[in-house]
Design a protein around this motif. Sequence first.
Motif, PDB file in Angstrom:
ATOM      1  N   ARG A 108      48.753  27.274  67.947  1.00  0.00           N
ATOM      2  CA  ARG A 108      49.781  26.386  68.523  1.00  0.00           C
ATOM      3  C   ARG A 108      51.166  26.832  68.122  1.00  0.00           C
ATOM      4  N   ILE A 109      51.277  27.311  66.887  1.00  0.00           N
ATOM      5  CA  ILE A 109      52.578  27.811  66.447  1.00  0.00           C
ATOM      6  C   ILE A 109      52.944  29.017  67.311  1.00  0.00           C
ATOM      7  N   PRO A 161      57.446  29.198  63.338  1.00  0.00           N
ATOM      8  CA  PRO A 161      57.578  29.905  64.609  1.00  0.00           C
ATOM      9  C   PRO A 161      58.577  31.058  64.495  1.00  0.00           C
ATOM     10  N   GLN A 181      51.994  29.444  70.374  1.00  0.00           N
ATOM     11  CA  GLN A 181      52.379  28.921  71.698  1.00  0.00           C
ATOM     12  C   GLN A 181      53.867  28.624  71.748  1.00  0.00           C
ATOM     13  N   THR A 182      54.365  27.982  70.693  1.00  0.00           N
ATOM     14  CA  THR A 182      55.791  27.661  70.637  1.00  0.00           C
ATOM     15  C   THR A 182      56.615  28.941  70.693  1.00  0.00           C
ATOM     16  N   THR A 187      45.257  25.818  64.445  1.00  0.00           N
ATOM     17  CA  THR A 187      46.641  25.355  64.494  1.00  0.00           C
ATOM     18  C   THR A 187      47.610  26.517  64.595  1.00  0.00           C
TER      19      THR A 187
END
Lengths: 368, 187
Positions: free
Chosen positions: A257-258, A338, A260-261, A254
Amino acid sequence: MKGNEAIAEAAIRAGAEGYFCYPITPQSEVAEYLTKRMPEVGGVFLQGESEVAVGNMLFGAASTGKRVFTTSSSPGISLMQESISYMAGAHLPAVLVNIMRGGPGLGGILPAQSDYFQAVKGGGHGDYRLLVLAPSTVQEAVDLMMLSFDLADKYRNPVMMIGDGMIGQMMEAVEFPEEKEIKRNNPDESDWAVNGAKDRKPRIIKSLFLDPHQLEDNSWLLDDKYEQMKREEVRYELYKVNAKNKLLIVSYGTMARICQTVIDELESEGISVGLFRPITLYPYPMKELKKEAVKKNIKTVLTVEMSTAQMLEDVERSILGKKQIEFFGRTGGIVPTPDEVKSKVLELIKPKKKAKTSEKKKRGKNVK
Amino acid sequence: MEQYEVTFAGFGGQGIMTAGQLLAYSGIKEGKQVAWMPSYGPEMRGGTAYCTVVISDKRIGSPVVTNPKCICVFNRPSFDKFGPIVKPGGLFIVNSSLINVVSDRKDFTQFLVPGNEMALMAGNAKATNVVILGAFVGASNVVKLETVTETLKEKLGKKKDMLELNLRVLKEGYDLALETLGQKDSV
């Protein structure tokens, strides 16, 4: 579907016939879901009296050649380490899921990635490895869960899928592959499973070899499998990796994904950053990471984890001092926002004269 | 559509998680990417509960959102906690039945919905979450009212009375948003 439920359903679709568990937050929904679902497919659902018992139930059931698995969270997985080592030593296929929470000790119940060492470097004793997979979305958790059973069979070795508490609790849309035909040899026809010795010689499944030569042979046999994994099973994903990248983030699960943001936000501000996301943590995509990291345009490699730097060691091992490697992490159940990751990236890309490094855990390593 | 994030927050038992799930299912139904993330932790009865739904046409990165575009607060502790973090230019939906203060922030749209009263008038205070959901859908247009109606029918299909009541309050919340904030084309 909620991540935990999706993992449970994926196991059913992969043909799992035995599930052994002891409840622990944040993955108890897996068991809850399977209390209903397992009997529907004629499988075994059994709640043990402890994780130690569950580990041994798994050993026993795996010996029969059936597809079996368990799910737990950090302290529970620690209690299973003895059986994991035994299963690896006895060449047994089994799937374990660790929905990680903060540790060490009883720790907390919030998401963490601090069991990396335990999963990847071996939490039990002896010359063994687990094949370790790390999903970053609920869909990927489904796909990797199904793959785990195939890989466990292929190598006759325990496979572990690790996700943080978020993967378990999060709900996302998932698609299950069409009722897939389970490609596996019938355990009744295998040459190792103990499933009744009528009309044939009895078989013994064991990890005890008192003759050191036999034990050494067994360890090298295991090692051969791990070498084969390194050749055949390495999986990773690149996100917005290109020749304009100034910095390469390495992150998994996960946490990736943070990142990615963060990468998307930075892109809209004209700053190019790429992401290297290992999907297999063992075997670690060492060559592949090195290939991306040594590119001329990359100034710095930043490892981001929900731990106090564990995967960092594999990143360093991969890059072998050819680039500057930095680390950012939060742990104990704190999920980095983020914004936090972004300011770390900006600090590295546009270094101010002397950034204060003492406020938070900012472990920077300049590798020359 | 740009990515949209909404947080629902209130007491445990106010249907916070359900409101978020209904929205998430509706988003999925419209073919969008959706991530629903609950707060989970050592919570207790009467404590705070919240969940965040991210809806997007593109792949969703972080399911953890620092400053959501919209926050719907159902009780006072949530008002205090979440009021300051609504994204500037965003939307703050306040259940004015239980919260008797208003935010003094001027950089977002504040929308007061007497959720409990509307639900109670319709016959069941438990439907507060659906009133607020209706108001959110009306105010944001992130998903269509029809889609949420469909979702409710699927989830409550067998309970005719409950379904009828929930559909009614959903529409009432939605209409209140249109009356108060005016018709919007999109977010």
